[in-house]
Design a protein around this motif. Structure first.
Motif, PDB file in Angstrom:
ATOM      1  N   PHE A   1      69.340  22.114  35.552  1.00  0.00           N
ATOM      2  CA  PHE A   1      68.898  23.585  34.704  1.00  0.00           C
ATOM      3  C   PHE A   1      70.533  24.179  35.183  1.00  0.00           C
ATOM      4  O   PHE A   1      71.021  24.545  36.088  1.00  0.00           O
ATOM      5  CB  PHE A   1      67.876  24.448  35.333  1.00  0.00           C
ATOM      6  N   SER A   2      71.067  24.325  34.045  1.00  0.00           N
ATOM      7  CA  SER A   2      72.383  24.754  34.169  1.00  0.00           C
ATOM      8  C   SER A   2      72.663  25.879  32.971  1.00  0.00           C
ATOM      9  O   SER A   2      72.489  25.896  31.718  1.00  0.00           O
ATOM     10  CB  SER A   2      73.623  23.565  34.022  1.00  0.00           C
ATOM     11  N   VAL A   3      73.902  26.622  33.319  1.00  0.00           N
ATOM     12  CA  VAL A   3      74.413  27.663  32.379  1.00  0.00           C
ATOM     13  C   VAL A   3      75.822  27.651  32.481  1.00  0.00           C
ATOM     14  O   VAL A   3      76.522  27.668  33.779  1.00  0.00           O
ATOM     15  CB  VAL A   3      73.936  29.146  32.952  1.00  0.00           C
ATOM     16  N   SER A   4      76.614  27.866  31.482  1.00  0.00           N
ATOM     17  CA  SER A   4      78.166  27.766  31.404  1.00  0.00           C
ATOM     18  C   SER A   4      78.369  28.738  30.639  1.00  0.00           C
ATOM     19  O   SER A   4      78.310  28.541  29.244  1.00  0.00           O
ATOM     20  CB  SER A   4      78.719  26.456  31.276  1.00  0.00           C
ATOM     21  N   MET A   5      78.825  29.888  30.863  1.00  0.00           N
ATOM     22  CA  MET A   5      79.138  31.023  29.989  1.00  0.00           C
ATOM     23  C   MET A   5      80.304  31.809  30.164  1.00  0.00           C
ATOM     24  O   MET A   5      80.760  31.857  31.424  1.00  0.00           O
ATOM     25  CB  MET A   5      77.984  32.118  30.076  1.00  0.00           C
ATOM     26  N   SER A   6      81.086  32.369  29.195  1.00  0.00           N
ATOM     27  CA  SER A   6      82.325  33.332  29.732  1.00  0.00           C
ATOM     28  C   SER A   6      82.295  34.554  28.643  1.00  0.00           C
ATOM     29  O   SER A   6      81.230  34.454  27.620  1.00  0.00           O
ATOM     30  CB  SER A   6      83.467  32.356  29.590  1.00  0.00           C
ATOM     31  N   ASN A   7      82.919  35.285  28.929  1.00  0.00           N
ATOM     32  CA  ASN A   7      83.097  36.553  28.042  1.00  0.00           C
ATOM     33  C   ASN A   7      83.972  36.137  27.049  1.00  0.00           C
ATOM     34  O   ASN A   7      84.438  34.863  27.116  1.00  0.00           O
ATOM     35  CB  ASN A   7      83.761  37.791  28.682  1.00  0.00           C
ATOM     36  N   ALA A   8      84.240  36.948  25.904  1.00  0.00           N
ATOM     37  CA  ALA A   8      85.043  36.264  24.777  1.00  0.00           C
ATOM     38  C   ALA A   8      86.330  36.192  25.157  1.00  0.00           C
ATOM     39  O   ALA A   8      86.691  35.122  24.256  1.00  0.00           O
ATOM     40  CB  ALA A   8      85.026  37.605  23.696  1.00  0.00           C
ATOM     41  N   ASP A   9      87.036  36.732  25.784  1.00  0.00           N
ATOM     42  CA  ASP A   9      88.666  36.377  26.226  1.00  0.00           C
ATOM     43  C   ASP A   9      88.661  35.472  27.273  1.00  0.00           C
ATOM     44  O   ASP A   9      89.846  34.979  27.610  1.00  0.00           O
ATOM     45  CB  ASP A   9      89.457  37.492  26.387  1.00  0.00           C
ATOM     46  N   GLY A  10      87.541  35.042  27.884  1.00  0.00           N
ATOM     47  CA  GLY A  10      87.626  33.857  28.840  1.00  0.00           C
ATOM     48  C   GLY A  10      88.094  34.642  30.456  1.00  0.00           C
ATOM     49  O   GLY A  10      88.380  33.700  31.307  1.00  0.00           O
ATOM     50  N   SER A  11      88.369  35.708  30.427  1.00  0.00           N
ATOM     51  CA  SER A  11      88.649  36.271  31.640  1.00  0.00           C
ATOM     52  C   SER A  11      87.571  36.415  32.868  1.00  0.00           C
ATOM     53  O   SER A  11      87.918  36.436  33.874  1.00  0.00           O
ATOM     54  CB  SER A  11      89.364  37.773  31.605  1.00  0.00           C
ATOM     55  N   LYS A  12      86.222  36.147  32.444  1.00  0.00           N
ATOM     56  CA  LYS A  12      85.275  36.083  33.389  1.00  0.00           C
ATOM     57  C   LYS A  12      84.332  35.023  32.923  1.00  0.00           C
ATOM     58  O   LYS A  12      84.088  34.778  31.768  1.00  0.00           O
ATOM     59  CB  LYS A  12      84.483  37.556  33.334  1.00  0.00           C
ATOM     60  N   GLN A  13      84.073  34.050  33.895  1.00  0.00           N
ATOM     61  CA  GLN A  13      83.349  32.838  33.417  1.00  0.00           C
ATOM     62  C   GLN A  13      82.613  32.392  34.830  1.00  0.00           C
ATOM     63  O   GLN A  13      82.803  32.733  35.954  1.00  0.00           O
ATOM     64  CB  GLN A  13      84.532  31.624  33.354  1.00  0.00           C
ATOM     65  N   ILE A  14      81.421  31.728  34.306  1.00  0.00           N
ATOM     66  CA  ILE A  14      80.555  31.391  35.469  1.00  0.00           C
ATOM     67  C   ILE A  14      79.770  29.851  34.890  1.00  0.00           C
ATOM     68  O   ILE A  14      79.481  30.108  33.736  1.00  0.00           O
ATOM     69  CB  ILE A  14      79.277  32.143  35.869  1.00  0.00           C
ATOM     70  N   VAL A  15      79.736  29.015  35.689  1.00  0.00           N
ATOM     71  CA  VAL A  15      79.192  27.707  35.484  1.00  0.00           C
ATOM     72  C   VAL A  15      78.143  27.540  36.771  1.00  0.00           C
ATOM     73  O   VAL A  15      78.735  27.626  38.008  1.00  0.00           O
ATOM     74  CB  VAL A  15      80.124  26.564  35.621  1.00  0.00           C
ATOM     75  N   LEU A  16      77.006  27.796  36.522  1.00  0.00           N
ATOM     76  CA  LEU A  16      75.632  27.614  37.441  1.00  0.00           C
ATOM     77  C   LEU A  16      74.664  26.573  37.414  1.00  0.00           C
ATOM     78  O   LEU A  16      74.403  26.365  36.226  1.00  0.00           O
ATOM     79  CB  LEU A  16      74.863  28.939  37.399  1.00  0.00           C
ATOM     80  N   ALA A  17      74.691  25.554  38.333  1.00  0.00           N
ATOM     81  CA  ALA A  17      73.846  24.442  38.236  1.00  0.00           C
ATOM     82  C   ALA A  17      72.671  24.512  39.188  1.00  0.00           C
ATOM     83  O   ALA A  17      72.953  25.049  40.346  1.00  0.00           O
ATOM     84  CB  ALA A  17      74.441  23.110  38.256  1.00  0.00           C
ATOM     85  N   LEU A  18      71.457  24.488  38.776  1.00  0.00           N
ATOM     86  CA  LEU A  18      70.204  24.726  39.957  1.00  0.00           C
ATOM     87  C   LEU A  18      69.299  23.369  39.556  1.00  0.00           C
ATOM     88  O   LEU A  18      69.435  22.662  38.688  1.00  0.00           O
ATOM     89  CB  LEU A  18      69.430  25.819  39.330  1.00  0.00           C
ATOM     90  N   ASN A  19      68.675  22.977  40.744  1.00  0.00           N
ATOM     91  CA  ASN A  19      68.157  21.795  40.676  1.00  0.00           C
ATOM     92  C   ASN A  19      66.405  21.814  40.686  1.00  0.00           C
ATOM     93  O   ASN A  19      65.852  20.951  41.499  1.00  0.00           O
ATOM     94  CB  ASN A  19      68.395  20.963  41.953  1.00  0.00           C
ATOM     95  N   VAL A  20      65.976  22.595  39.643  1.00  0.00           N
ATOM     96  CA  VAL A  20      64.646  22.376  39.097  1.00  0.00           C
ATOM     97  C   VAL A  20      64.468  22.519  37.908  1.00  0.00           C
ATOM     98  O   VAL A  20      65.094  23.573  37.256  1.00  0.00           O
ATOM     99  CB  VAL A  20      63.651  23.409  39.956  1.00  0.00           C
ATOM    100  N   TYR A  21      63.918  21.600  37.322  1.00  0.00           N
ATOM    101  CA  TYR A  21      63.542  21.906  35.754  1.00  0.00           C
ATOM    102  C   TYR A  21      62.420  20.755  35.595  1.00  0.00           C
ATOM    103  O   TYR A  21      62.355  19.696  35.847  1.00  0.00           O
ATOM    104  CB  TYR A  21      64.502  21.743  34.699  1.00  0.00           C
ATOM    105  N   ASP A  22      61.112  21.323  34.937  1.00  0.00           N
ATOM    106  CA  ASP A  22      59.964  20.745  34.866  1.00  0.00           C
ATOM    107  C   ASP A  22      59.837  20.288  33.538  1.00  0.00           C
ATOM    108  O   ASP A  22      59.283  21.082  32.651  1.00  0.00           O
ATOM    109  CB  ASP A  22      58.855  21.496  35.428  1.00  0.00           C
ATOM    110  N   LEU A  23      60.060  19.134  33.206  1.00  0.00           N
ATOM    111  CA  LEU A  23      59.912  18.253  31.890  1.00  0.00           C
ATOM    112  C   LEU A  23      58.702  18.380  31.489  1.00  0.00           C
ATOM    113  O   LEU A  23      58.304  18.661  30.359  1.00  0.00           O
ATOM    114  CB  LEU A  23      60.746  17.098  31.836  1.00  0.00           C
ATOM    115  N   ALA A  24      57.724  17.982  32.145  1.00  0.00           N
ATOM    116  CA  ALA A  24      56.345  17.953  31.803  1.00  0.00           C
ATOM    117  C   ALA A  24      55.900  19.233  31.522  1.00  0.00           C
ATOM    118  O   ALA A  24      54.955  19.484  30.565  1.00  0.00           O
ATOM    119  CB  ALA A  24      55.409  17.386  32.895  1.00  0.00           C
ATOM    120  N   ALA A  25      56.290  20.141  31.978  1.00  0.00           N
ATOM    121  CA  ALA A  25      55.824  21.651  31.905  1.00  0.00           C
ATOM    122  C   ALA A  25      56.372  21.913  30.683  1.00  0.00           C
ATOM    123  O   ALA A  25      55.702  22.778  29.810  1.00  0.00           O
ATOM    124  CB  ALA A  25      56.210  22.460  33.050  1.00  0.00           C
TER     125      ALA A  25
END
Length: 371
Positions: free
Chosen positions: A326-350
């Motif tokens: 489960f991951s999120v890669s987002m930044s603000n419009a000018d790229g001055s703030k950015q986060i890439v976050l990866a987490l290790n739970v996602y339930d496909l069956a659910a």
């Protein structure tokens, strides 16, 4: 093919109006990530955060629950629908080179491929595939993932042509260009277009055009192997079952790539800053189609409109979800703030059956980094 590539919008956007993020003395991002891990329900997390020229990277919790290996930013993970931005970049580069036009109908580039009740392949353009306005949907068969989830064969292979065929067995979601609906199958078709136009393996095109120039040495594109190479996070479902070994064959150009937070951050920063595309194609990348999920789709990227303390802000990037990751890669419009976050739970069956897919929404950590 629900849950096989994109972070389901409700999981992320459902907390956009939540009151505040987890802020404590010190680093609010670390505090918010810490709130997700352990008692928050995720075994581990890895993060890269940028504020201006300052970059921090850290892990929290465990990469592997069985061995108690600490999670760190060097660990790889399945990036799921973050893959789509790489694929869209290649399509846009080919457009810039004159090898194709985004106005080309899929029937011109893949004659005879899009066939099914109600489909009009001569009216579905490559641009529609890029921005999810084609009406093509994923397989509606509720037993699509049974070989993996019911029969327990995690090495089972479903080829992209088979996914496309099973997707087209049911009528389109809407006529081409008349609606917006996220689709993984549209990106499988784009992968086929890339290979038809270049007469080359799409993975080699991504390697040559993006990974090598940007020095993304920890990123790779598996075809069917269910195993992850090198140091990596283990991914889990909501019951704690290890889902790490899982063939990505069905996901291909919709979501099969593997990377690290640093490599994903480098790629998105280069892409959004215009380093990979000519100006005309950069405009196409950011040509937005509003969706009903709190944002809009561009060409392989998306936006989220988020209510921060000082007003609504638009974040750019991708989200991704697949079995165990489960991951999120987002930044603000000018790229001055950015986060890439990866987490290790996602339930496909659910996801397939309408249950709870993750222990806790990640948006507080994203807001702590970007708001």
């Amino acid at each position: 093919m629900r849950g096989s590539g994109k972070l389901a919008a409700g999981v992320l956007a459902g907390v956009l109006l939540a009151s505040g993020t987890a802020v404590a003395a010190g680093d609010p991002v670390r505090a918010a990530v810490g709130d997700l891990v352990g008692e928050g329900g995720f075994p581990g997390a890895v993060v890269q955060v940028r504020t201006g020229e300052a970059v921090s990277r850290f892990g929290a919790g465990y990469a592997n629950q069985a061995t108690r290996e600490p999670a760190g930013p060097h660990h790889r993970f399945r990036i799921a629908s973050n893959t789509k931005a790489f694929v869209a970049t290649v399509v846009l580069q080919l457009a810039g080179e004159g090898s194709l036009s985004l106005d080309d109908p899929v029937e011109r580039r893949l004659p005879g491929v899009v066939r099914g009740p109600g489909y009009e392949p001569e009216k579905i353009t490559l641009r529609m595939l890029l921005n999810h306005t084609s009406g093509v949907h994923d397989p509606l068969d509720p037993h699509f993932f049974d070989p993996y989830l019911v029969e327990g064969n995690r090495a089972h292979i479903i080829t992209p042509p088979e996914v496309i065929r099973r997707s087209l067995a049911d009528r389109p979601t809407f006529p081409p260009g008349t609606g917006v609906k996220y689709t993984n199958t549209g990106y499988l078709l784009l992968g086929k277009v890339i290979e038809k136009v270049t007469r080359n393996d799409v993975r080699e095109e991504i390697q040559r055009r993006i990974l090598d120039p940007l020095g993304l040495g920890r990123t790779y594109f598996p075809l069917w192997s269910p195993f992850l190479r090198g140091p990596h996070l283990h991914g889990y479902d909501m019951r704690g079952e290890d889902m790490t070994v899982f063939s990505p064959s069905y996901d291909w150009t919709a979501g099969a790539m593997v990377s690290t937070v640093d490599d994903v951050a480098t790629f998105h920063r280069a892409l959004l800053a215009g380093r990979l595309l000519a100006p005309a194609q950069q405009a196409e990348l950011k040509r937005l189609v509003p969706n009903d999920e709190g944002g809009a789709y561009g060409a392989g990227i998306e936006t989220l409109d988020v209510k921060c303390g000082d007003g609504v802000k638009t974040f750019w990037g991708n989200t991704g979800a697949g079995p165990g990751f489960f991951s999120v890669s987002m930044s603000n419009a000018d790229g001055s703030k950015q986060i890439v976050l990866a987490l290790n739970v996602y339930d496909l069956a659910a996801d397939v059956h309408g249950g709870q897919r993750v222990p806790k929404p990640p948006m507080p950590a994203v807001m702590a980094a970007l708001c």
